[in-house]
Design a protein around this motif. Structure first.
Motif, PDB file in Angstrom:
ATOM      1  N   SER A 165     -20.110  -1.093   8.125  1.00 12.31           N
ATOM      2  CA  SER A 165     -21.148  -1.533   9.066  1.00 12.31           C
ATOM      3  C   SER A 165     -21.344  -0.392   9.018  1.00 12.31           C
ATOM      4  N   ALA A 166     -22.954  -0.305   9.210  1.00 11.34           N
ATOM      5  CA  ALA A 166     -23.541   0.561   9.644  1.00 11.34           C
ATOM      6  C   ALA A 166     -22.677   1.268  11.150  1.00 11.34           C
ATOM      7  N   SER A 167     -22.934   2.230  11.918  1.00 17.51           N
ATOM      8  CA  SER A 167     -23.676   2.441  13.072  1.00 17.51           C
ATOM      9  C   SER A 167     -24.390   1.751  13.868  1.00 17.51           C
ATOM     10  N   PRO A 168     -23.877   1.828  14.852  1.00 18.18           N
ATOM     11  CA  PRO A 168     -25.103   1.474  15.798  1.00 18.18           C
ATOM     12  C   PRO A 168     -25.962   2.289  16.478  1.00 18.18           C
ATOM     13  N   ASP A 169     -24.833   3.647  15.931  1.00 16.45           N
ATOM     14  CA  ASP A 169     -26.113   4.893  16.838  1.00 16.45           C
ATOM     15  C   ASP A 169     -26.715   5.861  15.393  1.00 16.45           C
ATOM     16  N   ASP A 170     -26.280   5.579  14.679  1.00 15.57           N
ATOM     17  CA  ASP A 170     -26.881   5.894  13.110  1.00 15.57           C
ATOM     18  C   ASP A 170     -26.666   4.849  12.381  1.00 15.57           C
ATOM     19  N   GLY A 171     -27.740   4.358  11.469  1.00 22.55           N
ATOM     20  CA  GLY A 171     -27.736   3.748  10.651  1.00 22.55           C
ATOM     21  C   GLY A 171     -26.826   4.271   9.390  1.00 22.55           C
ATOM     22  N   ARG A 172     -27.426   5.415   9.554  1.00 19.75           N
ATOM     23  CA  ARG A 172     -26.943   6.604   8.207  1.00 19.75           C
ATOM     24  C   ARG A 172     -25.568   6.829   8.388  1.00 19.75           C
ATOM     25  N   VAL A 173     -23.822   6.676   9.195  1.00 20.98           N
ATOM     26  CA  VAL A 173     -22.768   6.553   9.230  1.00 20.98           C
ATOM     27  C   VAL A 173     -22.618   5.019   9.334  1.00 20.98           C
ATOM     28  N   LYS A 174     -21.254   5.031   7.907  1.00 24.65           N
ATOM     29  CA  LYS A 174     -20.678   4.091   8.286  1.00 24.65           C
ATOM     30  C   LYS A 174     -19.093   3.826   8.445  1.00 24.65           C
ATOM     31  N   LEU A 175     -19.434   3.041  10.002  1.00 27.37           N
ATOM     32  CA  LEU A 175     -17.876   2.621  10.331  1.00 27.37           C
ATOM     33  C   LEU A 175     -16.764   1.743   9.518  1.00 27.37           C
ATOM     34  N   HIS A 228       0.647  -1.606   0.051  1.00 27.81           N
ATOM     35  CA  HIS A 228      -0.224  -0.526  -0.298  1.00 27.81           C
ATOM     36  C   HIS A 228       0.215   1.630  -0.165  1.00 27.81           C
ATOM     37  N   PRO A 229       0.503   2.064  -0.626  1.00 38.27           N
ATOM     38  CA  PRO A 229       1.114   3.189  -0.003  1.00 38.27           C
ATOM     39  C   PRO A 229       1.029   4.540   0.920  1.00 38.27           C
ATOM     40  N   ALA A 230       1.203   5.086   0.619  1.00 37.77           N
ATOM     41  CA  ALA A 230       1.820   5.379   2.219  1.00 37.77           C
ATOM     42  C   ALA A 230       0.477   6.504   2.456  1.00 37.77           C
ATOM     43  N   SER A 231      -0.348   6.728   2.713  1.00 41.01           N
ATOM     44  CA  SER A 231      -1.722   7.466   2.744  1.00 41.01           C
ATOM     45  C   SER A 231      -2.987   6.210   3.536  1.00 41.01           C
ATOM     46  N   ALA A 232      -3.127   4.868   2.785  1.00 40.29           N
ATOM     47  CA  ALA A 232      -2.666   3.695   2.884  1.00 40.29           C
ATOM     48  C   ALA A 232      -2.980   3.462   4.327  1.00 40.29           C
ATOM     49  N   VAL A 233      -1.683   3.191   4.495  1.00 36.39           N
ATOM     50  CA  VAL A 233      -0.429   2.491   5.450  1.00 36.39           C
ATOM     51  C   VAL A 233      -0.864   3.330   6.501  1.00 36.39           C
ATOM     52  N   HIS A 234      -0.907   4.804   6.795  1.00 32.48           N
ATOM     53  CA  HIS A 234      -1.302   5.694   7.786  1.00 32.48           C
ATOM     54  C   HIS A 234      -3.244   5.727   7.931  1.00 32.48           C
ATOM     55  N   ALA A 235      -3.795   5.253   6.973  1.00 37.47           N
ATOM     56  CA  ALA A 235      -5.604   4.749   6.970  1.00 37.47           C
ATOM     57  C   ALA A 235      -5.510   3.976   8.302  1.00 37.47           C
ATOM     58  N   ILE A 236      -4.630   2.510   7.543  1.00 40.19           N
ATOM     59  CA  ILE A 236      -5.233   1.503   8.410  1.00 40.19           C
ATOM     60  C   ILE A 236      -4.074   1.449  10.299  1.00 40.19           C
ATOM     61  N   VAL A 237      -2.884   2.352  10.102  1.00 44.70           N
ATOM     62  CA  VAL A 237      -2.870   2.549  11.409  1.00 44.70           C
ATOM     63  C   VAL A 237      -3.934   3.224  12.390  1.00 44.70           C
ATOM     64  N   GLU A 238      -4.698   4.332  11.728  1.00 47.20           N
ATOM     65  CA  GLU A 238      -5.443   4.792  12.605  1.00 47.20           C
ATOM     66  C   GLU A 238      -7.084   4.164  12.765  1.00 47.20           C
ATOM     67  N   ILE A 239      -7.072   3.075  12.289  1.00 47.07           N
ATOM     68  CA  ILE A 239      -8.408   2.357  12.054  1.00 47.07           C
ATOM     69  C   ILE A 239      -8.032   1.855  13.617  1.00 47.07           C
ATOM     70  N   GLY A 240      -6.470   1.342  12.825  1.00 48.66           N
ATOM     71  CA  GLY A 240      -6.684  -0.451  14.335  1.00 48.66           C
ATOM     72  C   GLY A 240      -6.525   0.839  15.814  1.00 48.66           C
ATOM     73  N   ARG A 241      -5.735   1.683  15.580  1.00 49.72           N
ATOM     74  CA  ARG A 241      -5.521   2.316  17.029  1.00 49.72           C
ATOM     75  C   ARG A 241      -7.043   3.229  17.074  1.00 49.72           C
ATOM     76  N   HIS A 242      -8.125   3.333  16.717  1.00 54.08           N
ATOM     77  CA  HIS A 242      -9.141   3.811  17.211  1.00 54.08           C
ATOM     78  C   HIS A 242     -10.535   2.612  17.547  1.00 54.08           C
ATOM     79  N   GLY A 243     -10.011   1.734  16.892  1.00 54.27           N
ATOM     80  CA  GLY A 243     -10.953   0.714  16.915  1.00 54.27           C
ATOM     81  C   GLY A 243     -12.415   0.685  15.577  1.00 54.27           C
ATOM     82  N   ALA A 244     -12.581   1.597  15.619  1.00 51.92           N
ATOM     83  CA  ALA A 244     -13.942   2.004  14.480  1.00 51.92           C
ATOM     84  C   ALA A 244     -13.845   3.623  14.529  1.00 51.92           C
TER      85      ALA A 244
END
Length: 316
Positions: free
Chosen positions: A85-95, A36-52
């Motif tokens: 996946s849909a947010s349990p709090d707001d189905g319009r938001v994708k997590l 993956h390019p740098a931006s995608a690597v950073h995206a994986i890191v941030e998603i993993g760090r925050h959980g969702a």
């Protein structure tokens, strides 16, 4: 009034920045031994760090346009690294969350990045290592703009008592940090989970308390005082941890201040904590709050052999 910056200093900082970019591999089409390019690597890191994360928040963290993040997310979903996946709090938001493959990729990224840091710092004495850490953190905040040095701390609330998801989040922060810092594995993580679960059953005791630091509803730090397990009117400071994303912003100091004020108000004669050699930043924080090293020995109570340490603070 603008403060003048010497032209020579500007050139030196820019040259060092370019060298860092090249050495870290950002000029290559792929980063951190991934496809993956740098931006995608950073995206994986941030998603993993925050959980969702919703895509809009990911765009804010990466400082990218939403359209760019949307295209990148589609590629990561197609590659099997991320799921929506849909947010349990707001189905319009994708997590956005990591798949099992994404978690393996994140582990490889963390190992690769940690290896780069270890190789770079291994030949430096402790003072220079600390200078590298402090300098990089200060420069990163300066690049973010005025107020960035204190903004993270001000945006975080400290609260005490149980919070939904607290046990799992504290265990997660411990597992991730100590795997990188000391190579601890499932034995350590299981021990943290078991001890914390046992403590939380009696955390409402007048002599025990747990604090969490929260940012936008997410727990990013914690500390606990166990006033019952040691006896002799001695408090046990436990599970002190700050998430990578806010480390260096004063959150640890705020958590310790709360814990020590509680101990003094409750009337404990002393506070003890157990740690191990090598966690220099934490040690400086402990000593700044009146703790003293009273004993050292080689042990493996956390599953790996380390030089264990006992610190103690007597009541002022």
């Amino acid at each position: 009034m603008a403060i003048a910056v010497e032209p020579a200093l500007i050139d030196q900082v820019r040259e060092a920045s370019r060298e860092i970019v090249r050495e870290l591999g950002f000029m290559k089409p792929h980063l951190a031994a991934t496809p993956h390019p740098a931006s995608a690597v950073h995206a994986i890191v941030e998603i993993g760090r925050h959980g969702a994360l919703p895509a809009s928040r990911l765009a804010e963290l990466l400082r990218l346009e939403k359209s760019s993040v949307s295209r990148m997310v589609r590629k990561l979903v197609k590659a099997g690294e991320v799921r929506e996946s849909a947010s349990p709090d707001d189905g319009r938001v994708k997590l956005l969350t990591l798949t099992a493959r994404g978690r393996r990729t994140l582990a490889a990224i963390d190992a690769y990045g940690s290896g780069q840091v270890v190789r770079a710092l291994a030949g430096l004495p402790g003072a220079q290592r600390e200078a590298v850490r402090a300098g990089l953190q200060t420069y990163a905040r300066a690049l973010a703009g005025p107020g960035a040095c204190t903004g993270a701390s001000q945006a975080i609330d400290i609260a005490h008592g149980y919070r939904p998801g607290m046990i799992g989040r504290i265990v997660d922060m411990h597992g991730r940090f100590y795997a990188r810092a000391a190579g601890f594995g499932p034995y350590f993580e299981s021990k943290v989970a078991a001890g914390l679960a046992e403590f939380c059953a009696r955390a409402s005791s007048p002599r025990s308390r747990v604090w969490t630091a929260e940012q936008e509803g997410r727990i990013v730090g914690a500390v606990a005082i166990d006033g019952e397990d040691l006896g002799d009117n001695v408090a046990h400071l436990r599970w002190f941890i700050v998430d990578d994303g806010v480390r260096g912003a004063g959150i640890g100091r705020r958590l310790l201040d709360e814990a020590l004020a509680f101990c003094d108000e409750t009337g404990f004669a002393a506070i003890r904590l157990w740690t191990f050699r090598g966690l220099d930043a934490a040690r400086r924080l402990y000593e700044a709050h009146g703790f003293m090293l009273v004993e050292e020995w080689t042990g493996n109570q956390w599953g790996e052999e380390v030089v264990e340490q006992l610190f103690e603070r007597t009541r002022p």
